[in-house]
Design a protein around this motif. Structure first.
Motif, PDB file in Angstrom:
ATOM      1  N   LYS A 165      38.824  44.270  39.452  1.00  0.00           N
ATOM      2  CA  LYS A 165      37.400  44.849  39.092  1.00  0.00           C
ATOM      3  C   LYS A 165      36.406  45.078  40.044  1.00  0.00           C
ATOM      4  O   LYS A 165      35.411  46.030  39.516  1.00  0.00           O
ATOM      5  N   GLU A 166      36.398  44.188  41.589  1.00  0.00           N
ATOM      6  CA  GLU A 166      35.803  44.763  42.678  1.00  0.00           C
ATOM      7  C   GLU A 166      35.744  46.137  42.949  1.00  0.00           C
ATOM      8  O   GLU A 166      34.664  46.551  42.893  1.00  0.00           O
ATOM      9  N   ALA A 167      37.295  46.838  42.499  1.00  0.00           N
ATOM     10  CA  ALA A 167      37.675  48.192  42.989  1.00  0.00           C
ATOM     11  C   ALA A 167      37.137  49.225  42.092  1.00  0.00           C
ATOM     12  O   ALA A 167      36.815  50.648  42.798  1.00  0.00           O
ATOM     13  N   PHE A 168      36.842  48.893  40.771  1.00  0.00           N
ATOM     14  CA  PHE A 168      36.847  49.286  39.697  1.00  0.00           C
ATOM     15  C   PHE A 168      34.985  49.205  39.133  1.00  0.00           C
ATOM     16  O   PHE A 168      34.939  48.551  38.119  1.00  0.00           O
ATOM     17  N   PRO A 169      34.043  48.911  39.662  1.00  0.00           N
ATOM     18  CA  PRO A 169      33.124  48.347  39.181  1.00  0.00           C
ATOM     19  C   PRO A 169      32.470  49.065  37.904  1.00  0.00           C
ATOM     20  O   PRO A 169      31.631  48.576  37.470  1.00  0.00           O
ATOM     21  N   GLU A 170      32.338  50.343  37.762  1.00  0.00           N
ATOM     22  CA  GLU A 170      32.151  51.636  37.370  1.00  0.00           C
ATOM     23  C   GLU A 170      32.759  50.592  35.247  1.00  0.00           C
ATOM     24  O   GLU A 170      32.969  51.229  34.263  1.00  0.00           O
ATOM     25  N   TYR A 171      33.740  50.190  35.075  1.00  0.00           N
ATOM     26  CA  TYR A 171      34.703  49.281  34.601  1.00  0.00           C
ATOM     27  C   TYR A 171      34.083  48.142  33.556  1.00  0.00           C
ATOM     28  O   TYR A 171      34.059  47.803  33.927  1.00  0.00           O
ATOM     29  N   GLY A 172      34.407  48.636  32.365  1.00  0.00           N
ATOM     30  CA  GLY A 172      34.071  47.729  31.584  1.00  0.00           C
ATOM     31  C   GLY A 172      34.499  46.911  31.026  1.00  0.00           C
ATOM     32  O   GLY A 172      33.933  46.007  30.662  1.00  0.00           O
ATOM     33  N   SER A 173      35.638  47.241  31.080  1.00  0.00           N
ATOM     34  CA  SER A 173      36.402  46.292  30.479  1.00  0.00           C
ATOM     35  C   SER A 173      37.687  46.386  31.791  1.00  0.00           C
ATOM     36  O   SER A 173      38.658  47.351  31.616  1.00  0.00           O
ATOM     37  N   VAL A 174      38.231  45.104  32.539  1.00  0.00           N
ATOM     38  CA  VAL A 174      39.338  44.957  33.305  1.00  0.00           C
ATOM     39  C   VAL A 174      39.564  43.223  32.849  1.00  0.00           C
ATOM     40  O   VAL A 174      38.680  42.668  32.446  1.00  0.00           O
ATOM     41  N   THR A 175      40.986  43.392  31.823  1.00  0.00           N
ATOM     42  CA  THR A 175      41.191  42.161  31.886  1.00  0.00           C
ATOM     43  C   THR A 175      42.563  41.670  31.811  1.00  0.00           C
ATOM     44  O   THR A 175      43.014  42.434  32.332  1.00  0.00           O
ATOM     45  N   TRP A 176      43.212  40.302  31.734  1.00  0.00           N
ATOM     46  CA  TRP A 176      44.403  39.680  31.831  1.00  0.00           C
ATOM     47  C   TRP A 176      44.564  39.042  30.950  1.00  0.00           C
ATOM     48  O   TRP A 176      43.689  38.333  30.024  1.00  0.00           O
ATOM     49  N   SER A 177      46.506  39.305  30.802  1.00  0.00           N
ATOM     50  CA  SER A 177      47.050  37.515  29.813  1.00  0.00           C
ATOM     51  C   SER A 177      48.475  37.673  30.260  1.00  0.00           C
ATOM     52  O   SER A 177      48.768  38.019  31.511  1.00  0.00           O
ATOM     53  N   ASP A 178      48.481  36.307  30.073  1.00  0.00           N
ATOM     54  CA  ASP A 178      49.972  36.020  30.033  1.00  0.00           C
ATOM     55  C   ASP A 178      50.847  36.620  29.210  1.00  0.00           C
ATOM     56  O   ASP A 178      52.624  36.137  29.134  1.00  0.00           O
ATOM     57  N   ASP A 179      50.584  37.169  28.434  1.00  0.00           N
ATOM     58  CA  ASP A 179      51.980  37.735  27.540  1.00  0.00           C
ATOM     59  C   ASP A 179      52.859  39.042  28.035  1.00  0.00           C
ATOM     60  O   ASP A 179      52.173  39.560  29.126  1.00  0.00           O
TER      61      ASP A 179
END
Length: 125
Positions: A111-125
């Motif tokens: 997210k810090e490297a791509f501040p213009e992105y609206g969606s940076v998500t994570w999941s454990d699946d």
């Protein structure tokens, strides 16, 4: 995982925190440091679309950093789904060889490297 966001060591500060490709690919989360000084460290994310295994990503990174006198320790892996047209990145999964990376930390660095992105998500699946 502790780690300074801005290392004191200029060699470490010069290493880009995130280098990833486009599409779905394997990624690794690594801690880098110079010599035996593990206290002054930095976490970085590397992903490679062409890598068949997480170890392929690590081997490439390790050989690049070794020439600069920087040690690299892989602390886990997973997958990334990167859709630049949608400005979306998803971090998930795990590495058979390195275990599951801290996806929260990886997503924060991305997210810090791509501040213009609206969606940076994570999941454990």
């Amino acid at each position: 995982m502790p780690g300074r966001s801005v290392p004191v060591n200029p060699k470490l500060a010069a290493v880009r925190a995130v280098e990833i490709g486009e599409g779905v690919f394997k990624y690794i989360l690594c801690k880098i440091y110079e010599g035996s000084n593990t206290e002054d460290n930095k976490f970085i994310v590397r992903g490679d679309v062409g890598a068949e295994f997480h170890s392929d990503v690590y081997d490439k990174l390790d050989s690049q950093l070794e020439g600069e006198g920087i040690n690299c320790e892989c602390v886990g892996g997973g997958k990334i789904q990167h859709e630049s047209d949608k400005k979306s990145i998803r971090v998930y999964g795990k590495s058979q060889g390195y275990g599951k990376a801290d996806h929260v930390l990886a997503a924060k660095l991305i997210k810090e490297a791509f501040p213009e992105y609206g969606s940076v998500t994570w999941s454990d699946d």
